[in-house]
Design an enzyme around this catalytic site. Structure first.
Site, PDB file in Angstrom:
ATOM      1  CB  THR A 115      48.891  30.572  41.227  1.00 31.36           C
ATOM      2  OG1 THR A 115      47.359  30.554  40.978  1.00 31.36           O
ATOM      3  CG2 THR A 115      49.142  29.750  42.378  1.00 31.36           C
TER       4      THR A 115
ATOM      5  NE  ARG B  92      38.191  48.237  40.357  1.00 28.42           N
ATOM      6  CZ  ARG B  92      39.197  47.644  39.291  1.00 28.42           C
ATOM      7  NH1 ARG B  92      38.534  47.971  38.124  1.00 28.42           N
ATOM      8  NH2 ARG B  92      40.061  47.069  39.099  1.00 28.42           N
TER       9      ARG B  92
ATOM     10  CB  CYS C 116      46.310  49.222  36.865  1.00 30.35           C
ATOM     11  SG  CYS C 116      45.435  48.353  35.522  1.00 30.35           S
TER      12      CYS C 116
ATOM     13  CD  GLN D 136      45.441  50.262  30.027  1.00 27.74           C
ATOM     14  OE1 GLN D 136      44.532  51.115  29.826  1.00 27.74           O
ATOM     15  NE2 GLN D 136      45.304  49.065  30.565  1.00 27.74           N
TER      16      GLN D 136
ATOM     17  CE  LYS E 154      37.255  47.875  33.834  1.00 26.23           C
ATOM     18  NZ  LYS E 154      38.370  46.704  33.932  1.00 26.23           N
TER      19      LYS E 154
ATOM     20  CG  HIS F 127      49.138  50.015  32.727  1.00 20.52           C
ATOM     21  ND1 HIS F 127      49.693  48.952  32.072  1.00 20.52           N
ATOM     22  CD2 HIS F 127      47.932  49.737  33.075  1.00 20.52           C
ATOM     23  CE1 HIS F 127      48.787  47.956  32.225  1.00 20.52           C
ATOM     24  NE2 HIS F 127      47.733  48.246  33.078  1.00 20.52           N
TER      25      HIS F 127
HETATM   26  O1  25A Z   1      37.707  38.889  33.761  1.00 20.63           O
HETATM   27  P1  25A Z   1      37.621  38.469  35.283  1.00 20.63           P
HETATM   28  O2  25A Z   1      37.112  37.365  35.834  1.00 20.63           O
HETATM   29  O3  25A Z   1      37.497  39.679  35.932  1.00 20.63           O
HETATM   30  O4  25A Z   1      39.315  38.228  35.368  1.00 20.63           O
HETATM   31  C1  25A Z   1      40.059  39.185  35.244  1.00 20.63           C
HETATM   32  C2  25A Z   1      41.408  38.593  35.435  1.00 20.63           C
HETATM   33  O5  25A Z   1      42.481  39.501  35.326  1.00 20.63           O
HETATM   34  C3  25A Z   1      43.190  39.679  36.363  1.00 20.63           C
HETATM   35  C4  25A Z   1      43.323  38.133  36.841  1.00 20.63           C
HETATM   36  O6  25A Z   1      44.361  37.199  36.233  1.00 20.63           O
HETATM   37  C5  25A Z   1      41.868  37.814  36.556  1.00 20.63           C
HETATM   38  O7  25A Z   1      41.970  36.351  36.326  1.00 20.63           O
HETATM   39  N1  25A Z   1      43.341  40.528  37.321  1.00 20.63           N
HETATM   40  C6  25A Z   1      42.332  41.020  37.900  1.00 20.63           C
HETATM   41  N2  25A Z   1      42.688  42.087  38.605  1.00 20.63           N
HETATM   42  C7  25A Z   1      43.673  42.790  38.055  1.00 20.63           C
HETATM   43  C8  25A Z   1      44.425  43.860  38.085  1.00 20.63           C
HETATM   44  N3  25A Z   1      44.212  44.650  38.759  1.00 20.63           N
HETATM   45  C9  25A Z   1      44.282  41.902  37.076  1.00 20.63           C
HETATM   46  N4  25A Z   1      45.227  41.774  36.410  1.00 20.63           N
HETATM   47  C10 25A Z   1      45.765  42.925  36.599  1.00 20.63           C
HETATM   48  N5  25A Z   1      45.543  43.784  37.402  1.00 20.63           N
HETATM   49  P2  25A Z   1      45.684  36.778  37.085  1.00 20.63           P
HETATM   50  O8  25A Z   1      46.270  35.762  36.068  1.00 20.63           O
HETATM   51  O9  25A Z   1      46.636  37.929  37.430  1.00 20.63           O
HETATM   52  O10 25A Z   1      45.115  36.003  38.231  1.00 20.63           O
HETATM   53  C11 25A Z   1      44.377  34.822  38.140  1.00 20.63           C
HETATM   54  C12 25A Z   1      44.140  34.354  39.403  1.00 20.63           C
HETATM   55  O11 25A Z   1      42.901  34.089  39.786  1.00 20.63           O
HETATM   56  C13 25A Z   1      42.833  32.600  40.220  1.00 20.63           C
HETATM   57  N6  25A Z   1      41.726  32.056  39.876  1.00 20.63           N
HETATM   58  C14 25A Z   1      41.042  31.986  38.767  1.00 20.63           C
HETATM   59  N7  25A Z   1      39.837  31.347  38.760  1.00 20.63           N
HETATM   60  C15 25A Z   1      39.599  31.159  39.963  1.00 20.63           C
HETATM   61  C16 25A Z   1      40.716  31.593  40.717  1.00 20.63           C
HETATM   62  N8  25A Z   1      40.759  31.228  41.910  1.00 20.63           N
HETATM   63  C17 25A Z   1      40.044  30.663  42.627  1.00 20.63           C
HETATM   64  N9  25A Z   1      38.918  30.129  41.887  1.00 20.63           N
HETATM   65  C18 25A Z   1      38.556  30.517  40.875  1.00 20.63           C
HETATM   66  N10 25A Z   1      37.584  29.889  39.940  1.00 20.63           N
HETATM   67  C19 25A Z   1      43.937  32.100  39.406  1.00 20.63           C
HETATM   68  O12 25A Z   1      44.231  30.778  39.920  1.00 20.63           O
HETATM   69  C20 25A Z   1      44.955  33.062  39.476  1.00 20.63           C
HETATM   70  O13 25A Z   1      45.585  32.889  40.894  1.00 20.63           O
HETATM   71  P3  25A Z   1      44.446  29.593  39.044  1.00 20.63           P
HETATM   72  O14 25A Z   1      44.688  28.466  39.863  1.00 20.63           O
HETATM   73  O15 25A Z   1      43.099  29.560  38.089  1.00 20.63           O
HETATM   74  O16 25A Z   1      45.601  29.873  37.737  1.00 20.63           O
HETATM   75  C21 25A Z   1      46.619  29.573  38.125  1.00 20.63           C
HETATM   76  C22 25A Z   1      47.246  29.453  36.791  1.00 20.63           C
HETATM   77  O17 25A Z   1      46.843  29.242  35.566  1.00 20.63           O
HETATM   78  C23 25A Z   1      46.660  30.021  34.619  1.00 20.63           C
HETATM   79  N11 25A Z   1      45.397  30.072  34.130  1.00 20.63           N
HETATM   80  C24 25A Z   1      44.719  31.005  34.191  1.00 20.63           C
HETATM   81  N12 25A Z   1      43.444  30.625  33.438  1.00 20.63           N
HETATM   82  C25 25A Z   1      43.618  29.534  32.929  1.00 20.63           C
HETATM   83  C26 25A Z   1      44.772  29.307  33.258  1.00 20.63           C
HETATM   84  N13 25A Z   1      45.470  28.113  32.570  1.00 20.63           N
HETATM   85  C27 25A Z   1      44.839  27.240  31.840  1.00 20.63           C
HETATM   86  N14 25A Z   1      43.463  27.783  31.523  1.00 20.63           N
HETATM   87  C28 25A Z   1      42.860  28.796  32.014  1.00 20.63           C
HETATM   88  N15 25A Z   1      41.464  29.031  31.707  1.00 20.63           N
HETATM   89  C29 25A Z   1      47.169  31.241  35.313  1.00 20.63           C
HETATM   90  O18 25A Z   1      47.861  32.040  34.391  1.00 20.63           O
HETATM   91  C30 25A Z   1      47.915  30.934  36.586  1.00 20.63           C
HETATM   92  O19 25A Z   1      49.321  30.953  36.114  1.00 20.63           O
HETATM   93  O1  L14 Z   2      39.885  46.671  35.941  1.00 17.38           O
HETATM   94  O2  L14 Z   2      45.642  46.265  31.846  1.00 17.38           O
HETATM   95  O3  L14 Z   2      41.640  45.908  37.229  1.00 17.38           O
HETATM   96  O4  L14 Z   2      44.263  44.637  31.282  1.00 17.38           O
HETATM   97  C1  L14 Z   2      43.147  45.051  35.287  1.00 17.38           C
HETATM   98  C2  L14 Z   2      44.027  44.736  34.236  1.00 17.38           C
HETATM   99  C3  L14 Z   2      41.744  46.341  34.091  1.00 17.38           C
HETATM  100  C4  L14 Z   2      42.530  46.228  32.795  1.00 17.38           C
HETATM  101  C5  L14 Z   2      40.874  46.035  36.029  1.00 17.38           C
HETATM  102  C6  L14 Z   2      44.715  45.536  31.887  1.00 17.38           C
HETATM  103  C7  L14 Z   2      41.666  45.376  34.897  1.00 17.38           C
HETATM  104  C8  L14 Z   2      43.999  46.139  33.205  1.00 17.38           C
END
Ligand code: 25A
Ligand code: L14
Length: 337
Positions: A15, A103, A132, A159, A216, A245
């Site tokens: 999601t 990574r 990215c 970005q 990174k 970006h």
């Molecule tokens: O710092 P971290 O932990 O490494 O996390 C990095 C974050 O960066 C994004 C991704 O966010 C991740 O959460 N990311 C990672 N790689 C990326 C990349 N290469 C990147 N962004 C860009 N390039 P995201 O919003 O894209 O995706 C989040 C997804 O992860 C699910 N998720 C989170 N915790 C989870 C989980 N799934 C399973 N178990 C867990 N414990 C998350 O699902 C989403 O699919 P969700 O159900 O938690 O969220 C659904 C909607 O809710 C919003 N939301 C997120 N956090 C909160 C929230 N709403 C309220 N409170 C919150 N704290 C989301 O926006 C989503 O619409």
């Molecule tokens: O390490 O533009 O994949 O915030 C993804 C989101 C790095 C930063 C990762 C952003 C992150 C990036």
């Protein structure tokens, strides 16, 4: 990976901004999916997402979510990957992980197919998808490195907020609306106002004064180009752009390469599109790269201040080549081999 006609695929973080993009790219590229399992946290329960004309229910990510799965695409943050990827591997799945969790692990391949596809052969169940900003930079620099050997890279990124996820896109929109209506601006996702502003701050700061995002780019670029001797320094900046970006990249090479030679080389490079006709206002732009697969390169010019220096402007869609598309291209390689 065992050859099959169709594969059981899981998307973890379905999601999120990247998860959504993964689902639409699987459909667009007609990836041979037998069955798609969408996983997220409890927050997403009750949601359904469309794939190939059918609504799919989102399930809670659990240790036993991976039974029968062949390919698991992870994009739910590093903590979830560290905890759940081992369970997917134990079930026999190959994990393609979009977080930073694995990574820099020397035993885990970090792959951009156009650049280092052969590294895939060494995987033991987990393949890391690079950051990215790094992906789009190495796609454009690899052809130059092959002929002229890059000695040093100085990069500044611009970005988009989609890198942070949907909440950040909502914040940019809401702040812009507020400012235009003379209302108070509220910052929740970023420490400062992002609308009409630039923040030299992506991810957390480290003891050396660089941000984690900047480091990174240093470590991942060296690992992907398999060359630890390249000197790299990065400044990463968040700008009020929704998607894509942009990067200003300055390189110094061992052998001289002219701007004309670089343009020629990049015109034939896989995954690259050269847009370089400044006199007609042609150069890569974030608003034009959104939704596209290519890495766009322009403003190619020799750096007159140093020996063998070259400047480039590199733009790509961070949610596609920077994340979801690269992950699915890795999956396509795995099923082809
Ligand atoms: O710092 P971290 O932990 O490494 O996390 C990095 C974050 O960066 C994004 C991704 O966010 C991740 O959460 N990311 C990672 N790689 C990326 C990349 N290469 C990147 N962004 C860009 N390039 P995201 O919003 O894209 O995706 C989040 C997804 O992860 C699910 N998720 C989170 N915790 C989870 C989980 N799934 C399973 N178990 C867990 N414990 C998350 O699902 C989403 O699919 P969700 O159900 O938690 O969220 C659904 C909607 O809710 C919003 N939301 C997120 N956090 C909160 C929230 N709403 C309220 N409170 C919150 N704290 C989301 O926006 C989503 O619409
Ligand atoms: O390490 O533009 O994949 O915030 C993804 C989101 C790095 C930063 C990762 C952003 C992150 C990036």
């Amino acid at each position: 990976m065992q050859k099959k006609d169709r594969y059981h695929v899981a998307v973890v973080g379905a999601t999120g901004a990247v998860g959504n993009e993964m689902i639409s790219i699987l459909e667009e590229r007609k990836f041979p999916v037998a069955d798609l399992r969408l996983l997220a946290s409890e927050r997403s329960i009750g949601q359904t997402l469309p794939f190939n004309g059918e609504e799919h229910e989102v399930e809670v990510l659990k240790e036993n979510s991976f039974r029968g799965i062949d390919i698991a695409l992870f994009s739910a943050g590093a903590a979830r990957s560290l905890k759940f990827a081992p369970f997917a591997v134990k079930e026999g799945a190959v994990v393609i992980d979009n977080s930073s969790a694995f990574r820099t692990d020397p035993a885990i391949p970090l792959v951009v197919p156009e650049v280092n596809a052969p590294a895939l052969a060494r995987h033991k169940g987990i393949i890391a998808n690079p950051n990215c900003s790094t992906i789009q930079m190495v796609v454009a620099l690899k052809p130059i490195h092959d002929v002229a050997k890059i000695r040093r890279i100085v990069v500044t990124t611009f970005q988009s907020v989609s890198g942070t996820g949907q909440k950040a896109m909502d914040e940019l929109l809401e702040q812009t609306r507020s400012l235009l209506a003379f209302r108070e601006v509220i910052s929740k996702v970023y420490p400062h106002q992002i609308a009409f502003n630039c923040l030299p701050h992506i991810d957390v700061f480290l003891p050396n004064g660089y941000s984690k995002e900047e480091m990174k780019m240093v470590h991942e670029t060296r690992k992907i180009l398999e060359d630890n001797s390249i000197a790299i320094t990065a400044t990463t900046v968040r700008v009020p752009v929704f998607r894509c970006h942009s990067e200003s990249v300055n390189i110094q090479t061992e052998k001289k390469i002219t701007a004309e030679q670089a343009r020629e080389l990049l015109a034939y490079a896989e995954g690259v599109s050269v847009l370089d006709d400044p006199s007609n206002n042609v150069y890569p732009l974030a608003i034009n790269a959104a939704g596209k697969d290519e890495t766009f390169v322009g403003r190619i010019r020799e750096d007159e201040s140093i020996e063998n220096g070259l400047n480039l402007w590199i733009v790509s869609d961070n949610l596609r080549k920077g994340a979801a598309l690269n992950a699915i291209q890795i999956a396509e390689h795995l099923i082809r081999e």
